[in-house]
Scaffold this motif. Structure first.
Motif, PDB file in Angstrom:
ATOM      1  N   ALA A 143       0.840  -1.203   0.000  1.00 16.83           N
ATOM      2  CA  ALA A 143       0.000   0.000   0.000  1.00 16.83           C
ATOM      3  C   ALA A 143       0.877   1.257   0.000  1.00 16.83           C
ATOM      4  N   ASN A 144       1.931   1.234   0.809  1.00 19.70           N
ATOM      5  CA  ASN A 144       2.859   2.378   0.839  1.00 19.70           C
ATOM      6  C   ASN A 144       3.547   2.567  -0.511  1.00 19.70           C
ATOM      7  N   ASP A 145       3.929   1.439  -1.134  1.00 15.08           N
ATOM      8  CA  ASP A 145       4.625   1.492  -2.432  1.00 15.08           C
ATOM      9  C   ASP A 145       3.770   2.136  -3.523  1.00 15.08           C
ATOM     10  N   VAL A 146       2.485   1.795  -3.530  1.00 15.82           N
ATOM     11  CA  VAL A 146       1.625   2.287  -4.620  1.00 15.82           C
ATOM     12  C   VAL A 146       0.856   3.558  -4.242  1.00 15.82           C
ATOM     13  N   GLY A 147       1.015   4.017  -2.991  1.00 14.91           N
ATOM     14  CA  GLY A 147       0.405   5.291  -2.592  1.00 14.91           C
ATOM     15  C   GLY A 147      -1.073   5.223  -2.275  1.00 14.91           C
TER      16      GLY A 147
END
Length: 455
Positions: A152-156
């Motif tokens: 989730a953090n990686d894809v924003g």
């Protein structure tokens, strides 16, 4: 994607395409070959039987006998029936409801469910402009919650925290409640997978489904399991009201049995294809485009969409301006082109969508290796700014330093410089507006002509 099936069908249909007329005998032989190709691709037997029956009915009918090119008409029938088997047209997600629209993801362990949650979240955020929240209700696999948070953090996109000591139903209720409170458009729920279908798993996912009340219940399945994928999807569909399927690991599936079996066996559409490990490697499933790829005709529409999504417009305009001002094409521009190609899934990802690529000889395909492009980028990265702008100054000692810095050999640096010179010549032709000259030049850059020399 589906290389074995493409190769076998292309070879079979090539024999019939040039025929002036089709007889019962040559139709029978071709259909036998088509049947064998589908069985070898691990397509479920009921699907093969139905497919061959429908093609035969249409092939011996008037639409072929009255055609001026019966062979080509036969291929059109095969393509139309392939589309029919896979669902005719793309079925998009139905998110028309009071927000947040809840999407429940189900599937066996190892199918790529958690990764697909992240990819789907990215698609909805970037292409549909939705505000997305994801949550993990997988309390059995300790790393699952952390994996989804990282993705989730990686894809924003936003992540709703959960822990292994909570009940899945409580997690879902809390996440959906938070989604309403904070005005999220979509909440995607990742559920627990097992190694096989069992009663405990099914009872739990039914409870989670009842709590979530999703508008979409998607079954995530590994394409490489062939017709087993369709059978597992059916078992889930008997327990849950599935609305669609996400087929993962399609880029590694040379057969295609799952793609051709799922719709027929479950009655549910494939909505997305997972075509790689990157977070943007999720494509909407278009039966007509996939049928075209299976028959070796490429998928130019998807290629154009990839270009529109991945090509950096500002860099493209910069390069166009440079051309206009006759400033030439340097190694910095070349590196930019390599990076854009990488964003589009590399050379192999692009070639898969180009018509006729299935007919390239194996030795030629073997020379088009994406690792080569990574190596080329590494070599350019090892150069100074001055060397990238003026490659003609790169001589003996500079070549040794660049090779050492990029972990390559001097001959690799020489090869890159040779390829760049060819690219530069082609760009000069383009500047002069000589499109015919440029196309002629491009032939020399295809395998065997110097661009991809055997290593």
């Amino acid at each position: 994607m589906f290389e074995n099936l493409t190769e076998r069908l292309s070879r079979t249909l090539k024999n019939v395409s040039g025929r002036g007329r089709l007889t019962d005998d040559n139709i029978k032989d071709t259909l036998r070959e088509v049947r064998m190709a589908l069985l070898e691709a691990d397509v479920a037997l009921p699907v093969v039987r139905e497919f061959v029956k429908r093609v035969k009915e249409r092939a011996v009918g008037t639409e072929v006998s009255k055609s001026l090119t019966p062979g080509q008409e036969f291929i059109k029938i095969v393509q139309a029936e392939l589309e029919m088997v896979m669902g005719e047209s793309n079925e998009a997600l139905n998110l028309a409801c009071q927000p947040p629209a809840v999407i429940l993801m189900a599937g066996l362990q190892g199918a790529g469910k958690t990764t697909s949650v992240g990819k789907l979240g990215k698609v909805l955020k970037e292409r549909e402009k939705k505000k997305v929240l994801v949550v993990s209700a997988d309390v059995y696999r300790p790393a699952a919650i952390k994996q989804l948070e990282t993705l989730a953090n990686d894809v924003g996109i936003d992540f709703f925290p959960s822990s292994a000591d909570q009940k899945p139903v409580d997690i879902v209720n809390a996440a959906v409640g938070h989604g309403k409170l904070k005005f999220y458009d979509v909440v995607i729920v990742d559920t627990a997978g097992r190694l096989h279908v069992d009663d405990v798993m099914m009872d739990e996912i039914k409870d989670v489904h009842a709590a979530a009340n999703p508008v979409e219940t998607l079954f995530v399945v590994d394409a490489m399991t062939g017709q087993d994928a369709a059978n597992t999807a059916k078992a889930f569909n008997d327990a849950l009201p599935l609305t669609g399927v996400i087929l993962t690991k399609v880029d590694g599936d040379a057969r295609g049995g799952a793609a051709l079996s799922v719709r027929h066996i479950t009655g549910k559409p494939i909505k997305f294809l997972g075509v790689g490990e990157k977070t943007d490697a999720l494509e909407p499933f278009h039966p007509n485009r996939v049928a075209s790829r299976i028959l070796g005709m490429g998928d130019v529409l998807s290629l154009i969409e990839d270009l529109e999504r991945n090509v950096d417009k500002s860099k493209a305009e910069e390069l166009a301006k440079k051309f206009k001002e006759k400033k030439g094409f340097d190694l910095e521009d070349f590196r930019g082109q390599l990076q854009q190609m990488k964003n589009m899934g590399g050379m192999m990802g692009m070639m898969d969508k180009l018509p006729g690529m299935s007919q390239l000889p194996d030795n030629v395909k073997g020379q088009v290796d994406d690792r080569m492009f990574l190596q080329m980028e590494a070599i350019i990265n090892s150069m100074t700014k001055g060397e990238r702008a003026r490659p003609d100054i790169i001589k003996g000692s500079r070549k040794k330093r660049i090779a050492m810095g990029s972990g390559t050999q001097v001959q690799d640096v020489n090869r890159l410089l040779k390829q760049f010179t060819q690219m530069q010549k082609m760009m000069k032709k383009m500047q002069k507006g000589g499109m015919k000259n440029m196309m002629r030049n491009m032939k020399g850059m295809m395998p065997g002509g110097g661009m991809f020399p055997g290593r």
